[in-house]
Design a protein around this motif. Structure first.
Motif, PDB file in Angstrom:
ATOM      1  N   SER A  98      13.679  44.803 -53.372  1.00 16.04           N
ATOM      2  CA  SER A  98      14.919  44.188 -53.860  1.00 16.04           C
ATOM      3  C   SER A  98      15.693  45.123 -54.781  1.00 16.04           C
ATOM      4  O   SER A  98      16.930  45.111 -54.793  1.00 16.04           O
ATOM      5  CB  SER A  98      14.608  42.875 -54.583  1.00 16.04           C
ATOM      6  N   GLU A 102       3.324  43.151 -49.681  1.00 17.92           N
ATOM      7  CA  GLU A 102       4.352  42.132 -49.509  1.00 17.92           C
ATOM      8  C   GLU A 102       4.189  41.013 -50.528  1.00 17.92           C
ATOM      9  O   GLU A 102       3.071  40.636 -50.882  1.00 17.92           O
ATOM     10  CB  GLU A 102       4.290  41.553 -48.093  1.00 17.92           C
ATOM     11  N   ILE A 103       5.297  40.488 -51.000  1.00 12.97           N
ATOM     12  CA  ILE A 103       5.311  39.341 -51.919  1.00 12.97           C
ATOM     13  C   ILE A 103       5.816  38.142 -51.123  1.00 12.97           C
ATOM     14  O   ILE A 103       6.920  38.172 -50.567  1.00 12.97           O
ATOM     15  CB  ILE A 103       6.226  39.603 -53.132  1.00 12.97           C
ATOM     16  N   LYS A 104       5.010  37.071 -51.068  1.00 15.21           N
ATOM     17  CA  LYS A 104       5.342  35.941 -50.205  1.00 15.21           C
ATOM     18  C   LYS A 104       5.495  34.653 -51.003  1.00 15.21           C
ATOM     19  O   LYS A 104       4.903  34.473 -52.062  1.00 15.21           O
ATOM     20  CB  LYS A 104       4.255  35.750 -49.147  1.00 15.21           C
ATOM     21  N   GLU A 105       6.351  33.795 -50.465  1.00 14.05           N
ATOM     22  CA  GLU A 105       6.430  32.408 -50.902  1.00 14.05           C
ATOM     23  C   GLU A 105       6.056  31.571 -49.696  1.00 14.05           C
ATOM     24  O   GLU A 105       6.850  31.413 -48.780  1.00 14.05           O
ATOM     25  CB  GLU A 105       7.833  32.068 -51.396  1.00 14.05           C
ATOM     26  N   GLY A 106       4.827  31.065 -49.708  1.00 18.76           N
ATOM     27  CA  GLY A 106       4.294  30.448 -48.502  1.00 18.76           C
ATOM     28  C   GLY A 106       4.052  31.521 -47.464  1.00 18.76           C
ATOM     29  O   GLY A 106       3.377  32.518 -47.723  1.00 18.76           O
ATOM     30  N   ARG A 107       4.639  31.369 -46.304  1.00 21.81           N
ATOM     31  CA  ARG A 107       4.490  32.370 -45.244  1.00 21.81           C
ATOM     32  C   ARG A 107       5.668  33.342 -45.206  1.00 21.81           C
ATOM     33  O   ARG A 107       5.659  34.311 -44.454  1.00 21.81           O
ATOM     34  CB  ARG A 107       4.357  31.672 -43.892  1.00 21.81           C
ATOM     35  N   LYS A 108       6.688  33.086 -46.037  1.00 20.94           N
ATOM     36  CA  LYS A 108       7.897  33.905 -46.009  1.00 20.94           C
ATOM     37  C   LYS A 108       7.780  35.110 -46.954  1.00 20.94           C
ATOM     38  O   LYS A 108       7.402  34.961 -48.116  1.00 20.94           O
ATOM     39  CB  LYS A 108       9.105  33.060 -46.418  1.00 20.94           C
ATOM     40  N   VAL A 131       9.363  37.472 -49.392  1.00 15.75           N
ATOM     41  CA  VAL A 131      10.573  37.436 -50.228  1.00 15.75           C
ATOM     42  C   VAL A 131      10.849  38.769 -50.909  1.00 15.75           C
ATOM     43  O   VAL A 131      11.951  39.002 -51.417  1.00 15.75           O
ATOM     44  CB  VAL A 131      10.459  36.321 -51.292  1.00 15.75           C
ATOM     45  N   ASP A 132       9.853  39.650 -50.943  1.00 17.07           N
ATOM     46  CA  ASP A 132      10.049  40.970 -51.542  1.00 17.07           C
ATOM     47  C   ASP A 132       8.853  41.831 -51.152  1.00 17.07           C
ATOM     48  O   ASP A 132       7.951  41.386 -50.442  1.00 17.07           O
ATOM     49  CB  ASP A 132      10.165  40.873 -53.072  1.00 17.07           C
TER      50      ASP A 132
END
Length: 341
Positions: free
Chosen positions: A257, A298-304, A306-307
């Protein structure tokens, strides 16, 4: 800091300890190194592709100024670019935004600036001028495998001198000017026909201020300009300025980001493809011998996703280059103190 009346370069040589120091390097190969100014380099001036520029033009070939938000070390900034209007063979005018050719020409001119015969710094007025010919610029670009025709270089010089940049922080305008200010050329006939004619341009205040205050950094311009993509070149300069203590055990990490907000070179609609583009650029740096190893988390929110966090480890060559840059900076400070006594 705003551009005012047209100026001319000094007619007599000016003794400047600051310029003498700017043209000195810690290296066995002066042709392979140059200087970089972080604040000026951080302004995203060259992100336009030909396709993006074409979309901004009207049916008549004109275009309005384009505003681009970006961040510099977490600070919200905005860059407005008023395109250059260049007269075409049919007599009409066409709008041109700075792009990759202008980026490369600027690097060539800054390298020419490090030659004592072609760089002028006026400490009294905090002005810096570079003298050049189109063939000199072409010769520099050819060294790095970035060959451009004389007509392409001439057009790039015109775009750099006629485009107007406005840098703002919030609603406050900080600076307005061209990439090449107060361009002084020979008459039009010679400009078109004699590519060995000598020209001069005043560089932006960011560069003059950096020279005056020793706020620049030595780096390997040969490695930098042999990189194929703009993003890889942007990342390399970021590492030069922020990974100063590169060693075998010290790594450097950054967020996807942050790169997107600062570079403005990851503007695709699909974030996954943008992340792949960033990973490929880092791979290019590794293949070019600047990086030893790259790690991605990878940084995830749930399976998504995000960064993402990228951690890089410097190669032996890059560590050596950074040590030389650190020594060059130290030598400049010591030399300037001695000369000012």
């Amino acid at each position: 800091m705003k551009k005012t009346t047209k100026k001319k370069p000094p007619t007599k040589a000016i003794k400047s300890p600051q310029m003498d120091l700017f043209q000195q390097f810690v290296t066995n190969d002066p042709e392979s190194v140059s200087n970089t100014v972080e604040l000026w380099e951080s302004i995203p001036k060259y992100f336009f592709t030909p396709q993006q520029a074409e979309k901004l033009r009207t049916a008549e070939g004109l275009a309005k100024p384009y505003e681009q938000p970006y961040k510099f070390r977490g600070i919200d900034c905005t860059l407005s670019i008023q395109p250059a209007l260049l007269k075409q063979e049919d007599g009409n005018y066409k709008a041109f935004f700075p792009n990759v050719t202008e980026e490369l020409v600027e690097e060539a001119l800054k390298k020419i600036l490090t030659d004592q015969n072609f760089g002028i710094h006026d400490p009294a007025n905090t002005e810096t001028w570079v003298k050049f010919t189109l063939r000199m610029v072409q010769k520099e670009l050819k060294k790095w495998g970035k060959t451009r025709s004389l007509d392409q270089i001439k057009q790039a010089i015109e775009v750099m001198s006629l485009s107007m940049l406005t840098l703002s922080k919030g609603k406050k305008e900080l600076w307005r000017g061209a990439i090449l200010q107060d361009l002084v050329t020979v008459d039009r006939e010679e400009w078109l026909e004699d590519h060995n004619a000598l020209h001069a341009a005043r560089l932006p205040l960011f560069i003059s201020h950096a020279i005056e205050n020793l706020e620049y950094r030595q780096y390997n311009i040969d490695r930098h300009l042999r990189l194929k993509t703009q993003l890889a070149r942007w990342l390399f300069k970021r590492l030069v300025h922020r990974y100063k203590q590169a060693s075998m055990i010290d790594s450097y990490h950054f967020l996807y980001s942050t790169v997107k907000a600062e570079s403005r070179l990851l503007e695709g609609k699909i974030e996954r493809n943008n992340r792949l583009k960033l990973k490929a650029a880092l791979g290019e740096l590794q293949a070019a011998g600047a990086l030893m190893r790259i790690e991605v988390r990878e940084i995830k929110e749930g399976r998504k996703v995000v960064d993402a966090v990228y951690t890089v480890f410097a190669s032996l060559d890059f560590r050596t280059e950074q040590k030389s840059a650190n020594l060059a900076a130290k030598n400049r400070r010591l030399a300037f103190v001695d000369k000012s006594k």
